[in-house]
Design a protein around this motif. Structure first.
Motif, PDB file in Angstrom:
ATOM      1  N   SER A 172     -16.027  -4.452   3.493  1.00 37.35           N
ATOM      2  CA  SER A 172     -14.922  -4.135   2.584  1.00 37.35           C
ATOM      3  C   SER A 172     -15.220  -4.624   1.169  1.00 37.35           C
ATOM      4  CB  SER A 172     -13.628  -4.776   3.096  1.00 37.35           C
ATOM      5  OG  SER A 172     -13.265  -4.286   4.361  1.00 37.35           O
ATOM      6  N   GLY A 186      -8.482  -1.793  -0.021  1.00 36.56           N
ATOM      7  CA  GLY A 186      -7.584  -1.327   1.021  1.00 36.56           C
ATOM      8  C   GLY A 186      -7.712   0.137   1.358  1.00 36.56           C
ATOM      9  N   GLU A 187      -8.678   0.833   0.762  1.00 32.94           N
ATOM     10  CA  GLU A 187      -8.808   2.270   1.017  1.00 32.94           C
ATOM     11  C   GLU A 187      -9.197   2.535   2.472  1.00 32.94           C
ATOM     12  OE1 GLU A 187      -8.629   6.034   1.139  1.00 32.94           O
ATOM     13  OE2 GLU A 187      -7.876   4.865  -0.542  1.00 32.94           O
ATOM     14  N   THR A 188      -8.535   3.521   3.060  1.00 31.45           N
ATOM     15  CA  THR A 188      -8.733   3.814   4.481  1.00 31.45           C
ATOM     16  C   THR A 188      -9.331   5.194   4.705  1.00 31.45           C
ATOM     17  OG1 THR A 188      -6.830   2.414   5.038  1.00 31.45           O
ATOM     18  CG2 THR A 188      -7.583   3.958   6.711  1.00 31.45           C
ATOM     19  N   ALA A 234     -10.009  -1.721   6.718  1.00 28.97           N
ATOM     20  CA  ALA A 234      -8.972  -0.689   6.764  1.00 28.97           C
ATOM     21  C   ALA A 234      -9.428   0.512   7.581  1.00 28.97           C
ATOM     22  CB  ALA A 234      -8.601  -0.268   5.343  1.00 28.97           C
ATOM     23  N   GLY A 277      -6.260  -7.032   9.574  1.00 27.15           N
ATOM     24  CA  GLY A 277      -5.480  -6.634   8.402  1.00 27.15           C
ATOM     25  C   GLY A 277      -4.890  -7.832   7.674  1.00 27.15           C
TER      26      GLY A 277
END
Length: 311
Positions: free
Chosen positions: A77, A236-238, A265, A287
Motif C-alpha cells: 500500500s 485507500g484506493e481499492t 484495500a 483495514g
C-alpha cells in the motif's frame, strides 16, 4: 459604533454551529475507529489458532500470523501510494502554476473546468481505463525501460506482459490524484497577495523569480496539504488496484514484475466475498492498520503544515 439588532445572538448561534460542525468531524472519526476496532476485535483478542488458520487459508499456507499477513500488504500500500505521489506531484504543481500565473484567462477557465471534472471521476472508471487501455498500451514502454535501465534493481527484468504490475498501478493512481493536487494548489496559488507579487516584480524579479519568491512560499502549506490528500486517496484506493494489479505477498521493490505486491484495500475487496465471520474480522483488522497509518500520515502533515505557517 452601532451594532445590528440581534447581532450578539446571531454571533453566538454561528459560533455554536461552527463548533458543532467541528465536533461532528471528530465524532465521525471516532465512530469509524470504534467500528473498526469492534469488528476487528475477534481477530485481535480471539483464539490465536482460529485466526492463524484463517490467515493460512487466505495466503495458501504461506503465512500463519497476523503480522506476517499484514506486513506485505502494508508495504504494498505504501509503495504504490508513494510512487503515485512521486509521479503526480511535480506535474500537478506545474499545471497549477501554469493555470494561476501564465495561462490567459479564457484558457485558464477551461482548464479549471477540466481539472475539476477529472477530480470528480469515480475510481472505478480510472480502473477500467487502466485495465483495458493503459495496460496493453504501456507494455512496450516497460519493455524499453527494462532493456535500458534494467541494471537498476527496481527495473530489473524481465518485464511482465501484460504489465499488471506496481508500475502500471502507480501510473493509474498518479493520473487519479493529479487533478486533486492540482485543484487545491491552484486555489492556494491564486490566493497569493497581489502586493507580494507586485513587490517582487518591482524589485526586478522575472516572472519565474516572482513565483519562486512569492507564490511558492505562500502556498507551501497548501502544497503539503494537497499532497497528503492525494496520498491518502492513493493509500485507500481499492477498485483501480483490484482491477489492474496481479497480487503477491512479497516485500519487493521490483516494479516491472507481476505478482509481487498487494495493497490492504484491494486485498479486503478480493477476499471479503468468500470470508467467514472470523475472516471478515481479520480483513477489518488489516483495514484498522490502514486507518491508523493514514491517520498518522495526515497528522504529521498537519503538524508540518502548522510549523511552516508559524515559521
Amino acid at each position: 459604533m452601532l451594532r445590528p439588532s440581534g447581532g450578539a445572538t446571531a454571533n453566538r448561534l454561528f459560533k455554536g454551529a461552527a463548533y458543532g460542525c467541528g465536533m461532528l468531524i471528530l465524532a465521525a472519526l471516532a465512530v469509524v475507529a470504534a467500528f473498526l476496532l469492534i469488528r476487528a476485535w475477534p481477530a485481535i483478542a480471539g483464539p490465536r489458532e482460529a485466526t492463524d488458520a484463517v490467515i493460512e487459508s487466505f495466503t495458501g499456507g504461506r503465512f500463519t500470523t497476523f503480522l506476517q499477513y499484514v506486513g506485505p500488504l502494508l508495504f504494498g500500500s505504501v509503495l504504490v501510494a508513494a510512487l503515485a505521489l512521486a509521479m503526480a506531484f511535480f506535474v500537478a504543481i506545474g499545471i497549477a502554476i501554469f493555470i494561476s500565473q501564465y495561462a490567459p484567462r479564457r484558457l485558464a477557465s477551461g482548464l479549471n473546468v477540466v481539472v475539476d471534472l477529472l477530480a470528480a471521476i469515480p475510481s472505478v472508471v480510472y480502473g477500467l481505463w487502466g485495465g483495458l487501455v493503459l495496460v496493453p498500451a504501456i507494455s512496450p514502454f516497460w519493455d524499453w525501460v527494462c532493456r535500458h535501465f534494467g541494471w537498476i534493481p527496481i527495473f530489473a527484468g524481465p518485464a511482465s506482459n501484460p504489465p499488471r504490475t506496481v508500475a502500471s498501478v502507480a501510473v493509474v493512481l498518479a493520473v487519479m490524484i493529479l487533478p486533486i493536487i492540482t485543484s487545491m494548489t491552484r486555489d492556494v496559488f491564486m490566493q497569493t497577495p497581489r502586493l507580494h507579487e507586485e513587490a517582487a516584480l518591482a524589485l526586478g524579479a522575472t516572472k519565474w523569480e516572482m513565483i519562486k519568491l512569492a507564490v511558492l512560499p505562500f502556498g507551501r502549506s497548501g502544497i503539503i496539504s494537497a499532497s497528503m490528500l492525494g496520498l491518502g486517496r492513493a493509500l485507500g484506493e481499492t477498485m483501480a488496484v483490484l482491477m489492474i494489479l496481479s497480487p503477491g505477498f512479497n516485500y519487493s521493490f521490483n516494479l516491472l514484475k507481476a505478482s509481487q505486491n498487494q495493497t490492504i484495500a484491494a486485498n479486503i475487496a478480493a477476499q471479503y466475498a468468500e470470508a467467514n465471520n472470523l475472516g471478515v474480522s481479520v480483513l477489518i483488522a488489516t483495514g484498522l492498520v490502514l486507518f491508523v497509518i493514514t491517520f498518522l500520515v495526515n497528522y504529521l502533515a498537519r503538524r508540518l503544515t502548522g510549523r511552516k505557517v508559524t515559521s
